[in-house]
Design a protein around this motif. Structure first.
Motif, PDB file in Angstrom:
ATOM      1  N   ALA A  38     -42.307  21.510 -78.707  1.00 36.86           N
ATOM      2  CA  ALA A  38     -42.778  20.135 -78.934  1.00 36.86           C
ATOM      3  C   ALA A  38     -42.055  19.499 -80.130  1.00 36.86           C
ATOM      4  O   ALA A  38     -41.676  18.328 -80.074  1.00 36.86           O
ATOM      5  N   ALA A  39     -41.851  20.268 -81.189  1.00 35.23           N
ATOM      6  CA  ALA A  39     -41.152  19.747 -82.369  1.00 35.23           C
ATOM      7  C   ALA A  39     -39.703  19.398 -82.042  1.00 35.23           C
ATOM      8  O   ALA A  39     -39.172  18.385 -82.512  1.00 35.23           O
ATOM      9  N   ARG A  62     -38.598  18.517 -79.078  1.00 35.16           N
ATOM     10  CA  ARG A  62     -38.646  17.309 -78.236  1.00 35.16           C
ATOM     11  C   ARG A  62     -38.907  16.068 -79.083  1.00 35.16           C
ATOM     12  O   ARG A  62     -38.333  15.015 -78.834  1.00 35.16           O
ATOM     13  N   GLU A  63     -39.804  16.186 -80.077  1.00 36.16           N
ATOM     14  CA  GLU A  63     -40.092  15.054 -80.972  1.00 36.16           C
ATOM     15  C   GLU A  63     -38.838  14.622 -81.723  1.00 36.16           C
ATOM     16  O   GLU A  63     -38.659  13.442 -82.005  1.00 36.16           O
ATOM     17  N   ALA A  64     -37.995  15.586 -82.062  1.00 43.11           N
ATOM     18  CA  ALA A  64     -36.753  15.287 -82.782  1.00 43.11           C
ATOM     19  C   ALA A  64     -35.654  14.794 -81.838  1.00 43.11           C
ATOM     20  O   ALA A  64     -34.531  14.530 -82.283  1.00 43.11           O
ATOM     21  N   ASN A  65     -35.979  14.677 -80.535  1.00 47.46           N
ATOM     22  CA  ASN A  65     -35.013  14.231 -79.520  1.00 47.46           C
ATOM     23  C   ASN A  65     -33.737  15.069 -79.533  1.00 47.46           C
ATOM     24  O   ASN A  65     -32.634  14.541 -79.490  1.00 47.46           O
ATOM     25  N   LYS A 112     -38.310  21.051 -88.551  1.00 50.95           N
ATOM     26  CA  LYS A 112     -39.626  21.693 -88.428  1.00 50.95           C
ATOM     27  C   LYS A 112     -39.557  23.057 -87.742  1.00 50.95           C
ATOM     28  O   LYS A 112     -40.515  23.810 -87.778  1.00 50.95           O
ATOM     29  N   VAL A 113     -38.434  23.377 -87.111  1.00 53.44           N
ATOM     30  CA  VAL A 113     -38.333  24.596 -86.293  1.00 53.44           C
ATOM     31  C   VAL A 113     -37.644  25.707 -87.078  1.00 53.44           C
ATOM     32  O   VAL A 113     -36.654  25.480 -87.770  1.00 53.44           O
ATOM     33  N   THR A 160     -40.766  29.256 -83.845  1.00 51.01           N
ATOM     34  CA  THR A 160     -41.975  28.484 -84.070  1.00 51.01           C
ATOM     35  C   THR A 160     -41.721  27.383 -85.091  1.00 51.01           C
ATOM     36  O   THR A 160     -40.579  27.155 -85.481  1.00 51.01           O
ATOM     37  N   THR A 161     -42.779  26.726 -85.524  1.00 51.35           N
ATOM     38  CA  THR A 161     -42.643  25.699 -86.559  1.00 51.35           C
ATOM     39  C   THR A 161     -42.736  26.360 -87.927  1.00 51.35           C
ATOM     40  O   THR A 161     -43.308  27.442 -88.077  1.00 51.35           O
TER      41      THR A 161
END
Length: 157
Positions: free
Chosen positions: A92-93, A95-98, A125-126, A138-139
């Motif tokens: 998800a992180a 994807r959020e960062a595109n 974040k990763v 993970t984050t």
């Protein structure tokens, strides 16, 4: 030949000076090692072995226009044979960062280097860590084991 080291410390308003010989320096260094955190005692042998495998397993991997961190790690897992697991929060992180993964590691690099480069591309974040005899992508928040605080309204109790 004795090696002398002078140490000066301020105690209240008085100044104290001490002279330390070679034996004292060695004992002080040994004492500092004992007081410090020795991670080799906290890390299991299987975890140490996995970290050694990460540092020694060569990989060559390339991706083109791949938007999924999980698919990139699946390719790395297939090539290295290492137990790599992607946390949905890391996906998800990314994807959020595109993030779109486009790279080619044609020269052999270690699996650890590949993980470092991939997680850096995935966003700030990763990260990755070794947990339960597997490499967990993970984050950073989850990797640090920081508790997540939930506030619940209990006024009506």
């Amino acid at each position: 030949m004795a090696f002398k080291v002078g140490a000066t410390a301020a105690v209240g308003i008085h100044q104290v000076e001490t002279a330390i010989d070679d034996g004292d320096v060695g004992r002080a260094q040994q004492g500092a090692k004992r007081r410090g955190i020795d991670l080799s005692q906290k890390v299991s042998e299987s975890e140490q072995a996995l970290r050694a495998q990460l540092a020694s397993t060569p990989v060559t991997i390339s991706e083109k226009d791949n938007e999924s961190l999980t698919k990139v790690i699946d390719n790395l897992r297939a090539q290295s044979g290492l137990p790599l697991v992607v946390d949905p929060a890391a996906e998800a992180a990314a994807r959020e960062a595109n993030t779109v993964f486009t790279f080619s590691f044609e020269n052999r690099i270690t699996a650890e280097q590949a993980l470092n480069l991939i997680t850096k591309m995935a966003g700030e974040k990763v990260t990755w860590t070794v947990r339960h005899d597997a490499v967990l992508i993970t984050t950073k928040e989850k990797a640090r084991n920081k508790p997540v605080i939930y506030n619940h309204d209990v006024q009506d109790l």
